[in-house]
Design a protein around this motif. Structure first.
Motif, short mmCIF file in Angstrom:
data_model
loop_
_atom_site.label_atom_id
_atom_site.label_comp_id
_atom_site.label_asym_id
_atom_site.label_seq_id
_atom_site.Cartn_x
_atom_site.Cartn_y
_atom_site.Cartn_z
N THR A 206 0.83 -1.21 0.00
CA THR A 206 0.00 0.00 0.00
C THR A 206 0.86 1.25 0.00
O THR A 206 1.75 1.41 0.83
CB THR A 206 -0.92 0.03 1.23
OG1 THR A 206 -1.78 -1.12 1.21
CG2 THR A 206 -1.78 1.29 1.23
N THR A 207 0.58 2.13 -0.96
CA THR A 207 1.27 3.42 -1.06
C THR A 207 0.25 4.53 -0.89
O THR A 207 -0.78 4.55 -1.57
CB THR A 207 1.96 3.58 -2.44
OG1 THR A 207 2.90 2.52 -2.62
CG2 THR A 207 2.70 4.91 -2.51
N VAL A 208 0.53 5.43 0.03
CA VAL A 208 -0.37 6.56 0.29
C VAL A 208 0.37 7.87 0.01
O VAL A 208 1.40 8.14 0.61
CB VAL A 208 -0.87 6.56 1.76
CG1 VAL A 208 -1.77 7.77 2.01
CG2 VAL A 208 -1.61 5.27 2.07
N THR A 209 -0.15 8.64 -0.92
CA THR A 209 0.41 9.95 -1.24
C THR A 209 -0.55 11.02 -0.73
O THR A 209 -1.72 11.06 -1.13
CB THR A 209 0.61 10.12 -2.76
OG1 THR A 209 1.46 9.07 -3.24
CG2 THR A 209 1.24 11.47 -3.07
N LYS A 210 -0.06 11.87 0.14
CA LYS A 210 -0.91 12.89 0.77
C LYS A 210 -0.36 14.28 0.48
O LYS A 210 0.82 14.54 0.68
CB LYS A 210 -0.96 12.66 2.28
CG LYS A 210 -1.92 13.60 3.03
CD LYS A 210 -1.98 13.22 4.50
CE LYS A 210 -2.97 14.09 5.27
NZ LYS A 210 -3.02 13.71 6.70
N THR A 211 -1.22 15.14 -0.03
CA THR A 211 -0.85 16.52 -0.35
C THR A 211 -1.66 17.46 0.53
O THR A 211 -2.90 17.40 0.54
CB THR A 211 -1.12 16.85 -1.83
OG1 THR A 211 -0.40 15.93 -2.66
CG2 THR A 211 -0.69 18.27 -2.16
N VAL A 212 -0.97 18.33 1.25
CA VAL A 212 -1.63 19.30 2.12
C VAL A 212 -1.19 20.70 1.71
O VAL A 212 0.01 20.98 1.62
CB VAL A 212 -1.28 19.07 3.61
CG1 VAL A 212 -1.94 20.13 4.48
CG2 VAL A 212 -1.72 17.68 4.05
N ILE A 213 -2.16 21.55 1.42
CA ILE A 213 -1.87 22.94 1.04
C ILE A 213 -2.41 23.86 2.12
O ILE A 213 -3.61 23.89 2.38
CB ILE A 213 -2.49 23.28 -0.32
CG1 ILE A 213 -1.97 22.34 -1.40
CG2 ILE A 213 -2.21 24.73 -0.70
CD1 ILE A 213 -2.64 22.50 -2.74
N LYS A 214 -1.51 24.60 2.76
CA LYS A 214 -1.89 25.47 3.87
C LYS A 214 -1.03 26.71 3.84
O LYS A 214 0.20 26.63 3.73
CB LYS A 214 -1.71 24.72 5.20
CG LYS A 214 -2.10 25.53 6.43
CD LYS A 214 -1.90 24.70 7.69
CE LYS A 214 -2.28 25.49 8.94
NZ LYS A 214 -2.07 24.69 10.17
N ASN A 215 -1.67 27.87 3.88
CA ASN A 215 -0.95 29.15 3.86
C ASN A 215 0.01 29.26 2.67
O ASN A 215 1.12 29.78 2.79
CB ASN A 215 -0.17 29.36 5.16
CG ASN A 215 -1.07 29.50 6.37
OD1 ASN A 215 -2.22 29.91 6.24
ND2 ASN A 215 -0.56 29.14 7.53
N GLY A 216 -0.41 28.72 1.53
CA GLY A 216 0.41 28.81 0.33
C GLY A 216 1.55 27.81 0.29
O GLY A 216 2.33 27.79 -0.66
N GLU A 217 1.67 26.96 1.30
CA GLU A 217 2.75 25.96 1.35
C GLU A 217 2.18 24.58 1.04
O GLU A 217 1.19 24.15 1.61
CB GLU A 217 3.39 25.96 2.74
CG GLU A 217 4.55 24.98 2.88
CD GLU A 217 5.20 25.05 4.24
OE1 GLU A 217 6.15 25.83 4.41
OE2 GLU A 217 4.73 24.33 5.15
#
Length: 243
Positions: A206-217
């Protein structure tokens, strides 16, 4: 050329050329209507409503052969005069635009933009779901479709989820693949946080790719069977601490 800012030219508003086909015009409207739908842009609703209206006007005219012909020859004034260069009628009276929400409903089968991600609206049509997503230049659900919504103007608490599984065989034996993706936007302490997660399992890995965008980062992490293998912040890779 997209979104219609700074121009009232219908072709420029839709980002198409004057030789665009009806299918190209329809595809451009679909993409921009999703991007600028007022419910999708609560933080910039006034501008979104104006742009959404302009996009709808452009589509309504350019998707109709007669109205498009009048517009090409005489511009908006020709439509307002009823098509004649000197005020004479040309097959229709002065043109009145349809409500933008009605055009959206006719195109997608719903006025609820968020229902499109939960099996509603256009996905209820006889067309396959991949055909629906390909209208926007994406290969299918769970790919990059959420990019059509951008990273601004998300509604607090909105989320979408998609999952699929498949099994195939070959000389080396069977291969089982299961994948899922989710996207959510929340307002936390007055600031917007967008999270996109893609999980894929192939033969038990299992591969989990997580993208979080917060305050332009933008922070992207990759885990394999629960172990962090990669982390990047705004495209720059960070060192991973070994346990």
């Amino acid at each position: 050329m997209s979104g219609g800012k700074g121009s009232d030219d219908y072709y420029t508003l839709l980002g198409v050329t004057k030789s665009a086909t009806n299918e190209e015009i329809k595809k451009a409207y679909r993409k921009l209507a999703l991007k600028w739908h007022p419910d999708k842009n609560p933080d910039d609703k006034e501008n979104a409503e104006k742009t959404f209206k302009k996009i709808s006007e452009a589509y309504e005219v350019l998707s109709d052969a007669d109205k498009r012909s009048v517009y090409d020859r005489h511009g908006k004034e020709g439509l307002q005069r009823g098509g004649g260069s000197s005020g004479s009628p040309s097959g229709f009276s002065s043109f009145h635009f349809t409500d933008p929400n009605e055009i959206f409903r006719q195109m997608f089968g719903t006025n609820d933009i968020f229902s499109l991600f939960n099996g509603g609206g256009a996905q209820r049509r006889s067309r396959g779901s991949n055909d629906f997503f390909s209208d926007f230049g994406f290969s299918g659900p769970g790919s990059s479709f959420f990019n059509a919504f951008g990273d601004s103007g998300g509604m607090s608490g909105q989320s979408s989820f998609f999952s699929s599984s498949s099994m195939g065989g070959g000389a080396a034996g069977g291969r089982f693949t299961q994948s899922s993706s989710s996207s959510s936007t929340q307002i936390i302490n007055g600031k917007k946080v967008t999270t996109k997660t893609v999980q894929k399992t192939v033969n038990g890995k299992t591969t989990v790719t997580k993208t979080v965008i917060k305050n332009g980062e933008e922070t992207v992490t990759v885990e394999e069977n629960g172990r962090l293998t990669s982390e990047t912040v705004n495209g720059k890779r960070k060192a991973i601490k070994k346990n």
